[in-house]
Design a protein around this motif. Structure first.
Motif, PDB file in Angstrom:
ATOM      1  N   VAL A  18       0.842  -1.197   0.000  1.00 59.79           N
ATOM      2  CA  VAL A  18       0.000   0.000   0.000  1.00 59.79           C
ATOM      3  C   VAL A  18       0.882   1.254   0.000  1.00 59.79           C
ATOM      4  O   VAL A  18       0.596   2.229  -0.708  1.00 59.79           O
ATOM      5  CB  VAL A  18      -0.967  -0.020   1.210  1.00 59.79           C
ATOM      6  CG1 VAL A  18      -1.723   1.281   1.342  1.00 59.79           C
ATOM      7  CG2 VAL A  18      -1.942  -1.181   1.091  1.00 59.79           C
ATOM      8  N   MET A  19       1.961   1.215   0.762  1.00 54.51           N
ATOM      9  CA  MET A  19       2.883   2.355   0.788  1.00 54.51           C
ATOM     10  C   MET A  19       3.548   2.535  -0.579  1.00 54.51           C
ATOM     11  O   MET A  19       3.661   3.668  -1.073  1.00 54.51           O
ATOM     12  CB  MET A  19       3.938   2.144   1.876  1.00 54.51           C
ATOM     13  CG  MET A  19       3.375   2.247   3.269  1.00 54.51           C
ATOM     14  SD  MET A  19       4.518   1.735   4.568  1.00 54.51           S
ATOM     15  CE  MET A  19       5.865   2.868   4.342  1.00 54.51           C
ATOM     16  N   HIS A  20       3.966   1.444  -1.195  1.00 58.83           N
ATOM     17  CA  HIS A  20       4.596   1.527  -2.515  1.00 58.83           C
ATOM     18  C   HIS A  20       3.622   2.075  -3.558  1.00 58.83           C
ATOM     19  O   HIS A  20       4.021   2.848  -4.437  1.00 58.83           O
ATOM     20  CB  HIS A  20       5.132   0.162  -2.959  1.00 58.83           C
ATOM     21  CG  HIS A  20       6.412  -0.230  -2.300  1.00 58.83           C
ATOM     22  ND1 HIS A  20       7.589   0.475  -2.454  1.00 58.83           N
ATOM     23  CD2 HIS A  20       6.707  -1.252  -1.466  1.00 58.83           C
ATOM     24  CE1 HIS A  20       8.539  -0.095  -1.748  1.00 58.83           C
ATOM     25  NE2 HIS A  20       8.033  -1.146  -1.127  1.00 58.83           N
ATOM     26  N   ARG A  21       2.354   1.651  -3.485  1.00 64.90           N
ATOM     27  CA  ARG A  21       1.357   2.154  -4.444  1.00 64.90           C
ATOM     28  C   ARG A  21       1.191   3.660  -4.309  1.00 64.90           C
ATOM     29  O   ARG A  21       1.104   4.379  -5.298  1.00 64.90           O
ATOM     30  CB  ARG A  21       0.020   1.444  -4.265  1.00 64.90           C
ATOM     31  CG  ARG A  21      -0.016   0.082  -4.918  1.00 64.90           C
ATOM     32  CD  ARG A  21      -1.434  -0.434  -5.087  1.00 64.90           C
ATOM     33  NE  ARG A  21      -2.220  -0.390  -3.870  1.00 64.90           N
ATOM     34  CZ  ARG A  21      -2.569  -1.433  -3.139  1.00 64.90           C
ATOM     35  NH1 ARG A  21      -2.205  -2.638  -3.524  1.00 64.90           N
ATOM     36  NH2 ARG A  21      -3.287  -1.293  -2.050  1.00 64.90           N
ATOM     37  N   PHE A  22       1.128   4.162  -3.073  1.00 69.12           N
ATOM     38  CA  PHE A  22       0.991   5.606  -2.888  1.00 69.12           C
ATOM     39  C   PHE A  22       2.221   6.343  -3.400  1.00 69.12           C
ATOM     40  O   PHE A  22       2.109   7.335  -4.119  1.00 69.12           O
ATOM     41  CB  PHE A  22       0.751   5.976  -1.419  1.00 69.12           C
ATOM     42  CG  PHE A  22       0.916   7.454  -1.181  1.00 69.12           C
ATOM     43  CD1 PHE A  22      -0.002   8.348  -1.717  1.00 69.12           C
ATOM     44  CD2 PHE A  22       1.999   7.942  -0.479  1.00 69.12           C
ATOM     45  CE1 PHE A  22       0.158   9.718  -1.540  1.00 69.12           C
ATOM     46  CE2 PHE A  22       2.163   9.304  -0.297  1.00 69.12           C
ATOM     47  CZ  PHE A  22       1.239  10.200  -0.832  1.00 69.12           C
ATOM     48  N   LEU A  77       0.350  16.367  -1.155  1.00 65.55           N
ATOM     49  CA  LEU A  77       0.674  14.983  -1.514  1.00 65.55           C
ATOM     50  C   LEU A  77       2.183  14.781  -1.630  1.00 65.55           C
ATOM     51  O   LEU A  77       2.720  13.768  -1.171  1.00 65.55           O
ATOM     52  CB  LEU A  77      -0.027  14.596  -2.815  1.00 65.55           C
ATOM     53  CG  LEU A  77      -1.546  14.450  -2.712  1.00 65.55           C
ATOM     54  CD1 LEU A  77      -2.175  14.375  -4.099  1.00 65.55           C
ATOM     55  CD2 LEU A  77      -1.922  13.238  -1.886  1.00 65.55           C
ATOM     56  N   LYS A  78       2.899  15.752  -2.210  1.00 64.86           N
ATOM     57  CA  LYS A  78       4.355  15.658  -2.300  1.00 64.86           C
ATOM     58  C   LYS A  78       4.988  15.664  -0.913  1.00 64.86           C
ATOM     59  O   LYS A  78       5.932  14.918  -0.646  1.00 64.86           O
ATOM     60  CB  LYS A  78       4.917  16.825  -3.120  1.00 64.86           C
ATOM     61  CG  LYS A  78       4.823  16.620  -4.608  1.00 64.86           C
ATOM     62  CD  LYS A  78       5.549  17.722  -5.346  1.00 64.86           C
ATOM     63  CE  LYS A  78       7.013  17.676  -5.045  1.00 64.86           C
ATOM     64  NZ  LYS A  78       7.870  18.348  -6.003  1.00 64.86           N
ATOM     65  N   ASP A  83       7.708  12.826   3.528  1.00 63.57           N
ATOM     66  CA  ASP A  83       7.737  12.403   4.930  1.00 63.57           C
ATOM     67  C   ASP A  83       7.793  10.886   5.041  1.00 63.57           C
ATOM     68  O   ASP A  83       8.473  10.346   5.914  1.00 63.57           O
ATOM     69  CB  ASP A  83       6.511  12.929   5.687  1.00 63.57           C
ATOM     70  CG  ASP A  83       6.596  14.422   5.970  1.00 63.57           C
ATOM     71  OD1 ASP A  83       7.688  15.005   5.804  1.00 63.57           O
ATOM     72  OD2 ASP A  83       5.564  15.005   6.352  1.00 63.57           O
ATOM     73  N   MET A  84       7.090  10.189   4.151  1.00 61.08           N
ATOM     74  CA  MET A  84       7.112   8.723   4.182  1.00 61.08           C
ATOM     75  C   MET A  84       8.474   8.190   3.772  1.00 61.08           C
ATOM     76  O   MET A  84       8.961   7.221   4.345  1.00 61.08           O
ATOM     77  CB  MET A  84       6.034   8.152   3.259  1.00 61.08           C
ATOM     78  CG  MET A  84       4.642   8.259   3.825  1.00 61.08           C
ATOM     79  SD  MET A  84       3.402   7.592   2.715  1.00 61.08           S
ATOM     80  CE  MET A  84       3.912   5.890   2.599  1.00 61.08           C
ATOM     81  N   GLU A  85       9.085   8.804   2.770  1.00 64.55           N
ATOM     82  CA  GLU A  85      10.374   8.307   2.276  1.00 64.55           C
ATOM     83  C   GLU A  85      11.527   8.672   3.197  1.00 64.55           C
ATOM     84  O   GLU A  85      12.446   7.878   3.377  1.00 64.55           O
ATOM     85  CB  GLU A  85      10.648   8.864   0.876  1.00 64.55           C
ATOM     86  CG  GLU A  85       9.770   8.248  -0.194  1.00 64.55           C
ATOM     87  CD  GLU A  85      10.080   8.789  -1.571  1.00 64.55           C
ATOM     88  OE1 GLU A  85      10.405   9.990  -1.697  1.00 64.55           O
ATOM     89  OE2 GLU A  85       9.995   8.010  -2.523  1.00 64.55           O
ATOM     90  N   TRP A  86      11.499   9.870   3.770  1.00 67.99           N
ATOM     91  CA  TRP A  86      12.640  10.357   4.534  1.00 67.99           C
ATOM     92  C   TRP A  86      12.385  10.397   6.028  1.00 67.99           C
ATOM     93  O   TRP A  86      13.317  10.590   6.799  1.00 67.99           O
ATOM     94  CB  TRP A  86      13.029  11.754   4.053  1.00 67.99           C
ATOM     95  CG  TRP A  86      13.481  11.732   2.641  1.00 67.99           C
ATOM     96  CD1 TRP A  86      12.751  12.100   1.549  1.00 67.99           C
ATOM     97  CD2 TRP A  86      14.738  11.288   2.138  1.00 67.99           C
ATOM     98  NE1 TRP A  86      13.474  11.923   0.413  1.00 67.99           N
ATOM     99  CE2 TRP A  86      14.706  11.424   0.736  1.00 67.99           C
ATOM    100  CE3 TRP A  86      15.880  10.795   2.740  1.00 67.99           C
ATOM    101  CZ2 TRP A  86      15.781  11.080  -0.060  1.00 67.99           C
ATOM    102  CZ3 TRP A  86      16.955  10.459   1.936  1.00 67.99           C
ATOM    103  CH2 TRP A  86      16.893  10.600   0.552  1.00 67.99           C
ATOM    104  N   ARG A  91      12.687  16.634   8.366  1.00 63.40           N
ATOM    105  CA  ARG A  91      11.981  17.907   8.505  1.00 63.40           C
ATOM    106  C   ARG A  91      12.461  18.634   9.753  1.00 63.40           C
ATOM    107  O   ARG A  91      12.691  19.832   9.730  1.00 63.40           O
ATOM    108  CB  ARG A  91      10.475  17.671   8.578  1.00 63.40           C
ATOM    109  CG  ARG A  91       9.700  18.964   8.751  1.00 63.40           C
ATOM    110  CD  ARG A  91       8.236  18.713   8.906  1.00 63.40           C
ATOM    111  NE  ARG A  91       7.693  18.346   7.609  1.00 63.40           N
ATOM    112  CZ  ARG A  91       6.429  18.105   7.407  1.00 63.40           C
ATOM    113  NH1 ARG A  91       5.576  18.169   8.389  1.00 63.40           N
ATOM    114  NH2 ARG A  91       5.984  17.784   6.215  1.00 63.40           N
ATOM    115  N   GLU A  92      12.616  17.889  10.857  1.00 61.93           N
ATOM    116  CA  GLU A  92      13.078  18.503  12.092  1.00 61.93           C
ATOM    117  C   GLU A  92      14.520  18.967  11.962  1.00 61.93           C
ATOM    118  O   GLU A  92      14.892  20.002  12.487  1.00 61.93           O
ATOM    119  CB  GLU A  92      12.936  17.524  13.254  1.00 61.93           C
ATOM    120  CG  GLU A  92      11.490  17.225  13.601  1.00 61.93           C
ATOM    121  CD  GLU A  92      11.329  16.088  14.594  1.00 61.93           C
ATOM    122  OE1 GLU A  92      12.349  15.507  15.011  1.00 61.93           O
ATOM    123  OE2 GLU A  92      10.188  15.780  14.940  1.00 61.93           O
TER     124      GLU A  92
END
Length: 164
Positions: A18-22, A77-78, A83-86, A91-92
């Motif tokens: 599911v993560m890969h599809r997104f 969305l970007k 955030d999911m990839e890194w 961000r912090e």
């Protein structure tokens, strides 16, 4: 030692899939949308666009602060994909705080006792499944939104023949 089965990667109902599809849908969106600024002031929903056209002849259109344009949605969305990839740590870290300072701050915020109370341990499985279901639902919706945004962009710029 527990080994991760390669079958989980091929299971279409796995969290990883599911993560890969997104991420794939967000990457496709990012590759397709060459000029993101064209999305500015374009209503997110097509019904909203037709309402704006009919309201142009009237006084002021009703203001909906919740309504985002396609550009804001594209950026959202970007951002979620990044955030999911890194992870959130990047961000912090980009806020200028060093990793050491963040670790010290996090350590200070932790309670002195490191063990969870017994009641919390009993409920962990329920909490995990609750959040897992939520994550599946959110990722599925985000994937559909990324695909919708991509297809809508193609229609708006005249590339409708190339929709998948």
């Amino acid at each position: 030692m527990m080994q991760i089965s390669s079958d989980s990667a091929t299971n279409k109902h796995s969290l990883i899939n599911v993560m890969h599809r997104f991420i794939a849908a967000a990457n496709n969106m990012d590759e397709t949308i060459m000029v993101p600024s064209l999305l500015r002031d374009m209503p997110l929903e097509e019904q909203a666009a037709s309402q704006v056209e009919t309201n142009n002849n009237e006084e002021d259109p009703p203001c909906n602060k919740q309504q985002r344009d396609m550009y804001e949605h594209y950026l959202l969305l970007k951002s979620i994909k990044n955030d999911m990839e890194w992870g959130l740590l990047k961000r912090e870290m980009s806020s200028g705080t060093s990793f050491l300072e963040m670790a010290v701050k996090q350590e200070e915020q932790q309670p002195v006792t490191r063990e969870l109370p017994l009641d919390d341990n009993v409920d962990l499985e329920h909490q995990f499944h609750f959040h897992l279901r939520g994550l599946f639902g959110v990722l599925s919706k985000l994937t559909m939104q990324a695909d919708h945004l991509t297809n809508r962009y193609k229609r708006e710029i005249g590339g409708g023949n190339f929709m998948r």
